[in-house]
Design an enzyme around this catalytic site. Sequence first.
Site, PDB file in Angstrom:
ATOM      1  N   ASP A 171      63.769  96.173  52.234  1.00 41.28           N
ATOM      2  CA  ASP A 171      63.345  97.388  51.521  1.00 41.28           C
ATOM      3  C   ASP A 171      64.086  98.590  52.104  1.00 41.28           C
ATOM      4  OD1 ASP A 171      61.966  99.364  50.185  1.00 41.28           O
ATOM      5  OD2 ASP A 171      59.979  98.564  50.637  1.00 41.28           O
ATOM      6  N   HIS A 263      61.416  95.158  39.409  1.00 40.25           N
ATOM      7  CA  HIS A 263      61.309  96.462  40.066  1.00 40.25           C
ATOM      8  C   HIS A 263      62.661  97.165  40.184  1.00 40.25           C
ATOM      9  CE1 HIS A 263      59.607  99.519  42.713  1.00 40.25           C
ATOM     10  NE2 HIS A 263      60.542  99.268  43.611  1.00 40.25           N
TER      11      HIS A 263
HETATM   12  C1  HEM Z   1      54.631  98.925  47.500  1.00 41.56           C
HETATM   13  C2  HEM Z   1      55.453  99.422  46.618  1.00 41.56           C
HETATM   14  C3  HEM Z   1      56.946  99.158  46.616  1.00 41.56           C
HETATM   15  C4  HEM Z   1      57.635  98.106  47.116  1.00 41.56           C
HETATM   16  C5  HEM Z   1      57.103  96.893  47.858  1.00 41.56           C
HETATM   17  C6  HEM Z   1      59.041  98.355  46.843  1.00 41.56           C
HETATM   18  C7  HEM Z   1      60.076  97.514  47.209  1.00 41.56           C
HETATM   19  C8  HEM Z   1      61.391  97.714  46.862  1.00 41.56           C
HETATM   20  C9  HEM Z   1      62.467  96.798  47.170  1.00 41.56           C
HETATM   21  C10 HEM Z   1      62.309  95.514  47.956  1.00 41.56           C
HETATM   22  C11 HEM Z   1      63.610  97.290  46.626  1.00 41.56           C
HETATM   23  C12 HEM Z   1      64.993  96.622  46.605  1.00 41.56           C
HETATM   24  C13 HEM Z   1      65.840  96.924  47.785  1.00 41.56           C
HETATM   25  C14 HEM Z   1      66.121  98.390  47.984  1.00 41.56           C
HETATM   26  O1  HEM Z   1      66.989  98.998  47.336  1.00 41.56           O
HETATM   27  O2  HEM Z   1      65.442  98.951  48.828  1.00 41.56           O
HETATM   28  C15 HEM Z   1      63.262  98.540  46.009  1.00 41.56           C
HETATM   29  C16 HEM Z   1      64.146  99.352  45.367  1.00 41.56           C
HETATM   30  C17 HEM Z   1      63.843 100.617  44.910  1.00 41.56           C
HETATM   31  N1  HEM Z   1      62.591 101.185  44.843  1.00 41.56           N
HETATM   32 FE1  HEM Z   1      60.871 100.328  45.419  1.00 41.56          FE
HETATM   33  N2  HEM Z   1      59.152  99.539  46.171  1.00 41.56           N
HETATM   34  C18 HEM Z   1      57.896 100.071  46.016  1.00 41.56           C
HETATM   35  C19 HEM Z   1      57.569 101.245  45.398  1.00 41.56           C
HETATM   36  C20 HEM Z   1      58.481 102.170  44.941  1.00 41.56           C
HETATM   37  C21 HEM Z   1      58.153 103.479  44.444  1.00 41.56           C
HETATM   38  C22 HEM Z   1      56.766 104.079  44.354  1.00 41.56           C
HETATM   39  C23 HEM Z   1      59.338 104.066  44.123  1.00 41.56           C
HETATM   40  C24 HEM Z   1      59.587 105.470  43.605  1.00 41.56           C
HETATM   41  C25 HEM Z   1      59.015 106.021  42.648  1.00 41.56           C
HETATM   42  C26 HEM Z   1      60.397 103.122  44.372  1.00 41.56           C
HETATM   43  C27 HEM Z   1      61.720 103.370  44.156  1.00 41.56           C
HETATM   44  C28 HEM Z   1      62.723 102.468  44.375  1.00 41.56           C
HETATM   45  C29 HEM Z   1      64.126 102.751  44.108  1.00 41.56           C
HETATM   46  C30 HEM Z   1      64.716 104.052  43.575  1.00 41.56           C
HETATM   47  C31 HEM Z   1      64.829 101.578  44.447  1.00 41.56           C
HETATM   48  C32 HEM Z   1      66.327 101.344  44.333  1.00 41.56           C
HETATM   49  C33 HEM Z   1      66.627 100.785  42.976  1.00 41.56           C
HETATM   50  C34 HEM Z   1      68.124 100.577  42.769  1.00 41.56           C
HETATM   51  O3  HEM Z   1      68.803 101.566  42.502  1.00 41.56           O
HETATM   52  O4  HEM Z   1      68.559  99.428  42.855  1.00 41.56           O
HETATM   53  N3  HEM Z   1      59.843 101.978  44.867  1.00 41.56           N
HETATM   54  N4  HEM Z   1      61.909  98.777  46.159  1.00 41.56           N
END
Ligand code: HEM
Length: 354
Positions: A171, A263
């Site tokens: 993450d 996601h």
């Molecule tokens: C418990 C809740 C969440 C979990 C477990 C989670 C987990 C992850 C994981 C594993 C990734 C893929 C690897 C990375 O780029 O870091 C990711 C990508 C991302 N997450 Fe989350 N996330 C959560 C909530 C959120 C929230 C609330 C937001 C914002 C509103 C968010 C925004 C993003 C963004 C912008 C990316 C990158 C997407 C890309 O451009 O590929 N996430 N998240």
Amino acid sequence: VPFHGPHQAGVETPPQAHATFVAFDLDAGVGEAGLRRLMRLWTSDAERLTQGVPALADTEPALAERPARLTVTLGLGVGALAAADRSDQAPAWLGPLPAFGVDRLEPRWTGGDLLLQFCGDDALTVSHAVRTMVRNARSYTSVRWVQHGFREAAGTTPPGATGRNLMGQLDGTINPRSAAEFDALVWVSDDASAWLRGGTSIVVRRIRMDLDAWDLLSFRDKEQAMGRRLTDGAPLTGGDEFTDIDPESVGPSDLEVIPRWAHVRRARGDRPGPHVLRRSYSYDAGIGAEGVADAGLVFVAFQADPAAQFVPVQRRLDELDLLNRWTTPIGSAVFAVPPGVAGEGHWFAEALLG
Ligand code: HEM
């Protein structure tokens, strides 16, 4: 970690192992002069403690001796600007986020006039800094909420490696890294709120994870929900952790390799590259009734303008994101993070209150 500089520490700083977020409410009657005194007091505390020097009248000076990369980052909520009669200088985005359908916000994790983010590689040092600075603010504030978080212990993963959250995912892959990306996405540069130039904003969302339900998924289903591999964080469309996802790619049975509701597809939108700086911490508040973990993510995003950066991403996730089945936002707060303290004799938020 140096305390003085154009930006506050604790944003661009590679994440430390432990964090405590403390939100405060200002006491009734604390106005501009009181807030200024508090800012000077907290500056002195942070200036000293982050450099391994006990605070003035430190009750346990030995606990300040090993700063262990301690950083203390200050945020101002909309209420702090109102108390200091500076509402006219509040950026338009400062205040509660719009309501989202997925939200189940609890007042005990939401809002606040002031925020201190304490991060460090040693829990003892962090605890001492928190107690010292909370105590010194007692005649101005009451504590509204406290959230503890953790990441991998210092030294257990290679420097710069992406950490894992409690769902087991890497993450933090898509994040700003270069100075140019920080200038474009994180640091405020507009003229509308000149006092905030060189500062940023912090969104803190407490997101509970239903880990028992997540456990029931197969490895493959977990990967489909995210759109990335669990082992190394690479997109399901191939490559390594840092290869861009290919949303157009379809598999043998004409199904999209990364489903529309995954996601990463929803969070990314139609633009590759980072949208905000995510600097989140896991939380584990123990085991509740029937042996179920009370755990999740203290989701932390820094960005120059939450209305233009955080909100559109969260809106997309609110509309469609399979991860919503296992995650629930239960707390939310937004603060303006003033620029760094330039040097000795200067103080937090001086450009606003000086
Ligand atoms: C418990 C809740 C969440 C979990 C477990 C989670 C987990 C992850 C994981 C594993 C990734 C893929 C690897 C990375 O780029 O870091 C990711 C990508 C991302 N997450 Fe989350 N996330 C959560 C909530 C959120 C929230 C609330 C937001 C914002 C509103 C968010 C925004 C993003 C963004 C912008 C990316 C990158 C997407 C890309 O451009 O590929 N996430 N998240």
